[in-house]
Design a protein around this motif. Sequence first.
Motif, PDB file in Angstrom:
ATOM      1  N   ASN A  84     -37.746   8.004  35.848  1.00 36.93           N
ATOM      2  CA  ASN A  84     -36.895   8.642  34.742  1.00 36.93           C
ATOM      3  C   ASN A  84     -36.369   7.479  33.813  1.00 36.93           C
ATOM      4  O   ASN A  84     -36.329   6.490  34.009  1.00 36.93           O
ATOM      5  CB  ASN A  84     -35.816   9.310  35.403  1.00 36.93           C
ATOM      6  N   LYS A  85     -36.217   8.069  32.581  1.00 34.16           N
ATOM      7  CA  LYS A  85     -35.581   7.096  31.441  1.00 34.16           C
ATOM      8  C   LYS A  85     -34.227   6.518  31.851  1.00 34.16           C
ATOM      9  O   LYS A  85     -33.280   7.359  32.215  1.00 34.16           O
ATOM     10  CB  LYS A  85     -35.935   7.908  30.215  1.00 34.16           C
ATOM     11  N   ALA A  86     -33.881   5.529  31.516  1.00 35.34           N
ATOM     12  CA  ALA A  86     -32.781   4.844  31.507  1.00 35.34           C
ATOM     13  C   ALA A  86     -31.875   5.437  30.735  1.00 35.34           C
ATOM     14  O   ALA A  86     -32.190   5.491  29.484  1.00 35.34           O
ATOM     15  CB  ALA A  86     -32.871   3.347  31.406  1.00 35.34           C
ATOM     16  N   PRO A  87     -30.670   5.897  31.019  1.00 30.91           N
ATOM     17  CA  PRO A  87     -29.383   6.417  29.958  1.00 30.91           C
ATOM     18  C   PRO A  87     -29.069   5.363  29.144  1.00 30.91           C
ATOM     19  O   PRO A  87     -28.146   4.649  29.623  1.00 30.91           O
ATOM     20  CB  PRO A  87     -28.703   7.220  30.997  1.00 30.91           C
ATOM     21  N   MET A  88     -29.866   5.052  27.778  1.00 37.50           N
ATOM     22  CA  MET A  88     -29.202   4.161  27.001  1.00 37.50           C
ATOM     23  C   MET A  88     -27.691   4.316  26.530  1.00 37.50           C
ATOM     24  O   MET A  88     -27.327   5.360  26.097  1.00 37.50           O
ATOM     25  CB  MET A  88     -29.893   4.011  25.839  1.00 37.50           C
ATOM     26  N   GLY A  89     -26.671   3.070  26.565  1.00 36.98           N
ATOM     27  CA  GLY A  89     -25.647   3.437  26.237  1.00 36.98           C
ATOM     28  C   GLY A  89     -24.839   1.928  26.225  1.00 36.98           C
ATOM     29  O   GLY A  89     -25.435   0.858  26.130  1.00 36.98           O
ATOM     30  N   ARG A  90     -23.584   2.380  26.242  1.00 37.98           N
ATOM     31  CA  ARG A  90     -22.693   0.904  26.448  1.00 37.98           C
ATOM     32  C   ARG A  90     -23.068   0.151  27.443  1.00 37.98           C
ATOM     33  O   ARG A  90     -22.996  -1.136  27.246  1.00 37.98           O
ATOM     34  CB  ARG A  90     -21.177   1.340  26.352  1.00 37.98           C
ATOM     35  N   ASN A  91     -23.236   0.258  28.620  1.00 39.44           N
ATOM     36  CA  ASN A  91     -23.649  -0.471  29.738  1.00 39.44           C
ATOM     37  C   ASN A  91     -25.198  -0.798  30.107  1.00 39.44           C
ATOM     38  O   ASN A  91     -25.324  -1.593  30.973  1.00 39.44           O
ATOM     39  CB  ASN A  91     -22.831   0.219  31.183  1.00 39.44           C
ATOM     40  N   ILE A  92     -26.035  -0.066  29.271  1.00 37.11           N
ATOM     41  CA  ILE A  92     -27.473   0.001  29.480  1.00 37.11           C
ATOM     42  C   ILE A  92     -28.008  -0.435  28.045  1.00 37.11           C
ATOM     43  O   ILE A  92     -28.054   0.583  27.434  1.00 37.11           O
ATOM     44  CB  ILE A  92     -28.032   1.047  30.354  1.00 37.11           C
ATOM     45  N   LYS A  93     -28.823  -1.370  27.882  1.00 41.19           N
ATOM     46  CA  LYS A  93     -29.424  -1.586  26.759  1.00 41.19           C
ATOM     47  C   LYS A  93     -30.807  -2.495  27.102  1.00 41.19           C
ATOM     48  O   LYS A  93     -30.953  -2.898  28.359  1.00 41.19           O
ATOM     49  CB  LYS A  93     -28.707  -2.593  25.880  1.00 41.19           C
ATOM     50  N   THR A  94     -31.859  -2.307  26.148  1.00 41.90           N
ATOM     51  CA  THR A  94     -32.895  -3.193  26.528  1.00 41.90           C
ATOM     52  C   THR A  94     -32.749  -4.585  25.857  1.00 41.90           C
ATOM     53  O   THR A  94     -31.806  -4.852  25.056  1.00 41.90           O
ATOM     54  CB  THR A  94     -33.970  -2.501  25.704  1.00 41.90           C
ATOM     55  N   ILE A  95     -33.612  -5.621  26.189  1.00 40.82           N
ATOM     56  CA  ILE A  95     -33.707  -6.974  25.349  1.00 40.82           C
ATOM     57  C   ILE A  95     -35.121  -6.821  24.965  1.00 40.82           C
ATOM     58  O   ILE A  95     -36.068  -6.576  25.601  1.00 40.82           O
ATOM     59  CB  ILE A  95     -33.583  -7.901  26.460  1.00 40.82           C
ATOM     60  N   PRO A  96     -34.970  -7.440  23.646  1.00 38.75           N
ATOM     61  CA  PRO A  96     -36.353  -7.771  22.665  1.00 38.75           C
ATOM     62  C   PRO A  96     -36.958  -8.854  23.796  1.00 38.75           C
ATOM     63  O   PRO A  96     -36.604  -9.800  24.193  1.00 38.75           O
ATOM     64  CB  PRO A  96     -36.012  -7.924  21.473  1.00 38.75           C
ATOM     65  N   LEU A  97     -38.522  -8.913  23.388  1.00 38.11           N
ATOM     66  CA  LEU A  97     -39.444  -9.933  23.796  1.00 38.11           C
ATOM     67  C   LEU A  97     -39.501 -10.874  22.820  1.00 38.11           C
ATOM     68  O   LEU A  97     -39.580 -10.641  21.748  1.00 38.11           O
ATOM     69  CB  LEU A  97     -40.802  -9.210  24.563  1.00 38.11           C
ATOM     70  N   ALA A  98     -39.899 -12.247  23.309  1.00 40.94           N
ATOM     71  CA  ALA A  98     -40.221 -13.108  22.235  1.00 40.94           C
ATOM     72  C   ALA A  98     -41.543 -13.007  21.698  1.00 40.94           C
ATOM     73  O   ALA A  98     -42.344 -12.341  22.476  1.00 40.94           O
ATOM     74  CB  ALA A  98     -40.350 -14.471  22.972  1.00 40.94           C
ATOM     75  N   LYS A  99     -41.497 -13.306  20.249  1.00 40.05           N
ATOM     76  CA  LYS A  99     -42.855 -13.051  19.654  1.00 40.05           C
ATOM     77  C   LYS A  99     -43.827 -14.190  20.164  1.00 40.05           C
ATOM     78  O   LYS A  99     -43.504 -15.127  20.603  1.00 40.05           O
ATOM     79  CB  LYS A  99     -42.552 -13.181  18.066  1.00 40.05           C
ATOM     80  N   LYS A 100     -45.142 -13.961  19.787  1.00 46.12           N
ATOM     81  CA  LYS A 100     -46.194 -14.630  20.398  1.00 46.12           C
ATOM     82  C   LYS A 100     -45.924 -16.014  19.616  1.00 46.12           C
ATOM     83  O   LYS A 100     -46.361 -17.083  20.274  1.00 46.12           O
ATOM     84  CB  LYS A 100     -47.454 -14.147  20.278  1.00 46.12           C
ATOM     85  N   ASN A 101     -45.797 -15.933  18.492  1.00 48.26           N
ATOM     86  CA  ASN A 101     -45.736 -17.311  17.803  1.00 48.26           C
ATOM     87  C   ASN A 101     -44.197 -18.016  17.573  1.00 48.26           C
ATOM     88  O   ASN A 101     -43.821 -19.092  16.843  1.00 48.26           O
ATOM     89  CB  ASN A 101     -46.190 -16.961  16.400  1.00 48.26           C
ATOM     90  N   MET A 102     -43.385 -17.518  18.707  1.00 54.50           N
ATOM     91  CA  MET A 102     -41.828 -17.985  18.682  1.00 54.50           C
ATOM     92  C   MET A 102     -41.940 -19.507  19.136  1.00 54.50           C
ATOM     93  O   MET A 102     -42.800 -19.692  20.195  1.00 54.50           O
ATOM     94  CB  MET A 102     -41.065 -17.292  19.387  1.00 54.50           C
ATOM     95  N   LYS A 103     -41.561 -20.343  18.350  1.00 49.74           N
ATOM     96  CA  LYS A 103     -41.409 -21.891  19.062  1.00 49.74           C
ATOM     97  C   LYS A 103     -40.189 -22.229  19.953  1.00 49.74           C
ATOM     98  O   LYS A 103     -39.124 -21.603  19.442  1.00 49.74           O
ATOM     99  CB  LYS A 103     -41.468 -22.810  17.751  1.00 49.74           C
ATOM    100  N   LEU A 104     -40.318 -23.088  21.004  1.00 50.01           N
ATOM    101  CA  LEU A 104     -39.276 -23.207  21.724  1.00 50.01           C
ATOM    102  C   LEU A 104     -39.346 -25.020  22.033  1.00 50.01           C
ATOM    103  O   LEU A 104     -40.636 -25.481  22.011  1.00 50.01           O
ATOM    104  CB  LEU A 104     -39.492 -23.092  23.378  1.00 50.01           C
ATOM    105  N   SER A 105     -38.216 -25.610  21.602  1.00 50.50           N
ATOM    106  CA  SER A 105     -38.372 -26.866  21.475  1.00 50.50           C
ATOM    107  C   SER A 105     -37.614 -27.500  22.787  1.00 50.50           C
ATOM    108  O   SER A 105     -36.945 -27.111  23.568  1.00 50.50           O
ATOM    109  CB  SER A 105     -37.362 -27.353  20.155  1.00 50.50           C
TER     110      SER A 105
END
Length: 252
Positions: free
Chosen positions: A115-136
């Motif tokens: 079932n879909k997660a009930p999005m709201g104050r206590n439940i959120k998604t996190i975006p993924l890093a882009k393929k070309n994002m640099k880490l130093s």
Amino acid sequence: MKVLGQFLLFLALVCAASHVQGSVIVNGELAPEGSMQFMVSVQNENGHECGGFLISEDFVVTAAHCDNGLKHVILGGHNWKNSNVKKIEISNQCKHKNYSDVGNGYDIMLLKLANKAPMGRNIKTIPLAKKNMKLSVNQVCSVAGWGKMVSTGGLVDDLMVVNVSIIDHNDCKKSWGKLPPNMICAGGKYTDKGFCQGDSGGPLVWNGKAVGIVSFNKNYNCKYPDVPNVYTDIREYVDWINNITKNKMCPM
């Protein structure tokens, strides 16, 4: 992870390596209230098995080695035993086809929620890093989980978080002797901070984006200044992830 001891020992002997899956947060602190609402406790019939993180209403990312009779996820709270958290069954597991064990890499798996997660104050998604994002090198990231805080301790109920710095890839390879493809190293070596058994599958986070997935440490020892903690590099799997979340099914 407590139920994988014999299996992990077998891997260590067969691979002639010291990779141990999972881990807990060492020398961290309680995650601030209202933070990291994307964190998920991935569970089997015995309770917490691994960490994970919500990337859409119906998909969670975790580590492939967490595939141990998984039944459901818990989300919506820092204490997964709290009565206010949400429990959602797992309907499908999409493990990367090239995964065999942590020593060979590809330690990534998507969980399709029933079932879909009930999005709201206590439940959120996190975006993924882009393929070309640099880490130093020395860039500071964070990692969180419900794992152990010491090697011989038990799992914790409250979400813990710690800051760790990116370690040079060549330095990491030299420290381990052998390193799987598509990995990020952060924490462990040069510090007393990192993850421990029970944190597997959780995200390495930088600038609000998930850049890695907790994969392995060394010999069940959560304080090991000679080798870094190792994470699956999400940037290398963005297309694979997007294909699954778009089509709502595992690739053939």
